[in-house]
Design an enzyme around this catalytic site. Structure first.
Site, PDB file in Angstrom:
ATOM      1  N   LYS A 185      48.505  40.220  53.248  1.00  0.00           N
ATOM      2  CA  LYS A 185      48.181  40.757  54.571  1.00  0.00           C
ATOM      3  C   LYS A 185      47.318  39.788  55.369  1.00  0.00           C
ATOM      4  O   LYS A 185      47.330  39.785  56.588  1.00  0.00           O
ATOM      5  CB  LYS A 185      47.344  42.034  54.407  1.00  0.00           C
ATOM      6  CG  LYS A 185      48.088  43.208  53.847  1.00  0.00           C
ATOM      7  CD  LYS A 185      47.089  44.305  53.480  1.00  0.00           C
ATOM      8  CE  LYS A 185      47.781  45.585  53.092  1.00  0.00           C
ATOM      9  NZ  LYS A 185      46.839  46.601  52.594  1.00  0.00           N
ATOM     10  N   LYS A 238      50.769  34.174  46.921  1.00  0.00           N
ATOM     11  CA  LYS A 238      51.218  35.558  47.038  1.00  0.00           C
ATOM     12  C   LYS A 238      51.451  35.924  48.505  1.00  0.00           C
ATOM     13  O   LYS A 238      50.685  35.486  49.363  1.00  0.00           O
ATOM     14  CB  LYS A 238      50.090  36.446  46.467  1.00  0.00           C
ATOM     15  CG  LYS A 238      50.513  37.774  45.948  1.00  0.00           C
ATOM     16  CD  LYS A 238      49.330  38.487  45.341  1.00  0.00           C
ATOM     17  CE  LYS A 238      48.299  38.845  46.393  1.00  0.00           C
ATOM     18  NZ  LYS A 238      47.247  39.758  45.937  1.00  0.00           N
ATOM     19  N   LYS A 274      38.763  36.846  46.297  1.00  0.00           N
ATOM     20  CA  LYS A 274      38.424  37.450  47.594  1.00  0.00           C
ATOM     21  C   LYS A 274      37.055  37.007  48.090  1.00  0.00           C
ATOM     22  O   LYS A 274      36.837  36.892  49.292  1.00  0.00           O
ATOM     23  CB  LYS A 274      38.471  38.981  47.502  1.00  0.00           C
ATOM     24  CG  LYS A 274      39.876  39.534  47.501  1.00  0.00           C
ATOM     25  CD  LYS A 274      39.880  41.016  47.831  1.00  0.00           C
ATOM     26  CE  LYS A 274      41.296  41.567  47.881  1.00  0.00           C
ATOM     27  NZ  LYS A 274      41.338  43.004  48.050  1.00  0.00           N
TER      28      LYS A 274
HETATM   29  P1  AMP Z   1      46.915  46.378  48.825  1.00  0.00           P
HETATM   30  O1  AMP Z   1      47.568  46.071  50.111  1.00  0.00           O
HETATM   31  O2  AMP Z   1      46.100  45.236  48.317  1.00  0.00           O
HETATM   32  O3  AMP Z   1      46.195  47.674  48.812  1.00  0.00           O
HETATM   33  O4  AMP Z   1      48.099  46.536  47.772  1.00  0.00           O
HETATM   34  C1  AMP Z   1      48.886  47.698  47.694  1.00  0.00           C
HETATM   35  C2  AMP Z   1      49.905  47.546  46.598  1.00  0.00           C
HETATM   36  O5  AMP Z   1      50.821  46.501  46.902  1.00  0.00           O
HETATM   37  C3  AMP Z   1      49.310  47.184  45.226  1.00  0.00           C
HETATM   38  O6  AMP Z   1      49.988  47.900  44.215  1.00  0.00           O
HETATM   39  C4  AMP Z   1      49.573  45.710  45.102  1.00  0.00           C
HETATM   40  O7  AMP Z   1      49.684  45.298  43.753  1.00  0.00           O
HETATM   41  C5  AMP Z   1      50.904  45.581  45.825  1.00  0.00           C
HETATM   42  N1  AMP Z   1      51.085  44.213  46.359  1.00  0.00           N
HETATM   43  C6  AMP Z   1      50.323  43.601  47.309  1.00  0.00           C
HETATM   44  N2  AMP Z   1      50.796  42.364  47.563  1.00  0.00           N
HETATM   45  C7  AMP Z   1      51.887  42.189  46.775  1.00  0.00           C
HETATM   46  C8  AMP Z   1      52.822  41.126  46.581  1.00  0.00           C
HETATM   47  N3  AMP Z   1      52.731  39.983  47.269  1.00  0.00           N
HETATM   48  N4  AMP Z   1      53.817  41.300  45.676  1.00  0.00           N
HETATM   49  C9  AMP Z   1      53.936  42.463  44.986  1.00  0.00           C
HETATM   50  N5  AMP Z   1      53.090  43.508  45.116  1.00  0.00           N
HETATM   51  C10 AMP Z   1      52.077  43.375  45.998  1.00  0.00           C
HETATM   52  N1  TRP Z   2      43.123  48.026  44.345  1.00  0.00           N
HETATM   53  C1  TRP Z   2      44.437  48.365  44.791  1.00  0.00           C
HETATM   54  C2  TRP Z   2      44.968  47.217  45.647  1.00  0.00           C
HETATM   55  O1  TRP Z   2      44.265  46.516  46.277  1.00  0.00           O
HETATM   56  C3  TRP Z   2      44.440  49.646  45.583  1.00  0.00           C
HETATM   57  C4  TRP Z   2      43.979  50.805  44.784  1.00  0.00           C
HETATM   58  C5  TRP Z   2      42.812  51.478  44.914  1.00  0.00           C
HETATM   59  C6  TRP Z   2      44.698  51.451  43.750  1.00  0.00           C
HETATM   60  N2  TRP Z   2      42.728  52.517  44.038  1.00  0.00           N
HETATM   61  C7  TRP Z   2      43.862  52.528  43.297  1.00  0.00           C
HETATM   62  C8  TRP Z   2      45.924  51.223  43.150  1.00  0.00           C
HETATM   63  C9  TRP Z   2      44.262  53.357  42.263  1.00  0.00           C
HETATM   64  C10 TRP Z   2      46.309  52.072  42.098  1.00  0.00           C
HETATM   65  C11 TRP Z   2      45.483  53.128  41.668  1.00  0.00           C
HETATM   66  O2  TRP Z   2      46.131  47.038  45.740  1.00  0.00           O
END
Ligand code: AMP
Ligand code: TRP
Length: 333
Positions: A201, A198, A114
């Site tokens: 977003k 991957k 990141k």
């Molecule tokens: P985030 O949007 O980074 O907060 O991710 C929210 C949840 O979605 C987390 O548990 C991530 O591991 C899961 N996640 C995000 N992108 C992917 C992906 N491409 N494939 C599977 N899980 C994902």
């Molecule tokens: N770091 C996780 C992600 O980007 C989001 C997250 C924040 C999370 N706090 C958490 C996931 C606690 C599980 C438990 O996807």
């Protein structure tokens, strides 16, 4: 033993099929099991580790809550709240920052990804982001944490931090060491444009992901344009090696239908991608469009969403305040 579930999703917009299959779909299954106590958090403090527009952040918080509910999480069964409403998260994060060695954080690969080339410009918040995540989980004595594959390392760190706190303050089992719940298959959904990247977003190409707010026409178009290779679909799993796009499309198909990959390979082995794409588009439309419609309906019910988040925060606060109080006592405050 009933499971205590905690997970979080960042309100950073463009929630997509990877978020759904890797995380939110599993939240729904856990919510539906009456044995479990579930907490699903909109992690807005995590979101500000990179710059956010104020109005957009507000909308994204509501949209993430709407997505949870539209996907099937029942706010009368599970706690849904946004992290910034419960001050214990930031407090616990400071205290745990003071016991987590820098060496542990330096190993986190997601920070490296990141932060990109210019690490000096990344915020300190982005660097200590996994400690805030550990705080989220540990404040609620979570036993199980459903996440996608990309969060595995952060969960290992959470376990290490819990054990170090317990050892440093001589309090045996005070912070509970959580288990990750990562689906063996399909926990890493890849970009529709590059099977080695991957689904994300922040990918500049909207064609790389199915957004949970996409219309049927958008879904059909994106699947039509998804990258493939020029060979027929194989009928055995080992033949998917070095064919990441084929593996990803079959993985998405299997995951949506809750069937194993072998069954999908039986269905499509020897056929062309056009057959798989036709069926995949159809099942995605059936599954995602109702969620998309419901998100759009709920997003206009701002008062209802606000109320869900207020109620959720009040229940979360009750649990977290107790834990932080004990934590402070153990530290010597
Ligand atoms: P985030 O949007 O980074 O907060 O991710 C929210 C949840 O979605 C987390 O548990 C991530 O591991 C899961 N996640 C995000 N992108 C992917 C992906 N491409 N494939 C599977 N899980 C994902
Ligand atoms: N770091 C996780 C992600 O980007 C989001 C997250 C924040 C999370 N706090 C958490 C996931 C606690 C599980 C438990 O996807």
């Amino acid at each position: 033993m009933p499971k205590k579930i905690f997970s979080g999703v960042q309100p950073t917009g463009n929630l997509h099929l990877g978020n759904y299959l890797g995380a939110i779909k599993n939240f729904v299954d856990l919510n539906n099991d009456n044995q479990n106590k579930c907490i699903f958090c909109v992690v807005d403090l995590h979101a500000i580790t990179v710059k956010q527009d104020k109005d957009q952040l507000k909308n994204n918080i509501l949209e993430t809550a709407a997505t949870f509910i539209a996907s099937g999480i029942d706010p009368s069964k599970s706690i849904i709240f946004n992290q910034s409403k419960v001050t214990a998260h930031a407090e616990a994060s400071w205290m745990l920052s003071c016991i987590a060695p820098m060496g542990w954080l330096n190993r986190m690969t997601q920070f490296k990804e990141k932060a990109g080339k210019d690490k000096e410009k990344a915020s300190v918040g982005l660097y200590i982001y996994p400690i805030l995540m550990a705080s989220d989980i540990l404040l609620y004595d979570a036993t199980h944490v459903p996440v996608g594959e990309d969060q595995k390392q952060h969960l290992e760190l959470t376990r290490d931090i819990a054990q170090k706190f317990n050892k440093d303050f001589n309090c045996n089992d005070f912070l509970k060491v959580p288990e990750p719940l990562i689906k063996k298959n399909f926990s890493r959904i890849m970009s529709l444009k590059d099977g080695l990247k991957k689904m994300s977003k922040s990918d500049p190409s909207d064609l790389s992901r199915i957004n949970l707010t996409d219309t049927k026409d958008e879904i059909i178009n994106k699947i039509k344009k998804a990258k493939t290779d020029s060979f027929p679909i194989p009928n055995e799993e080992h033949k998917l090696k070095d064919r990441p796009e084929a593996e990803n499309l079959l993985g998405i198909y299997s995951s949506i239908l809750n069937q194993n990959l072998d069954k999908s390979l039986d269905e499509f082995g020897g056929k062309n991608f056009s057959d798989l794409k036709r069926d995949l588009a159809e099942i995605l439309c059936n599954k995602i469009s109702p969620i998309s419609d419901e998100i759009k309906r709920l997003i206009n019910e701002k008062e209802y969403l606000d109320e869900v988040l207020i109620q959720g925060a009040s229940k979360a606060e009750e649990i977290a305040a107790k834990k932080i109080k004990e934590m402070k006592k153990l530290i010597g405050f």
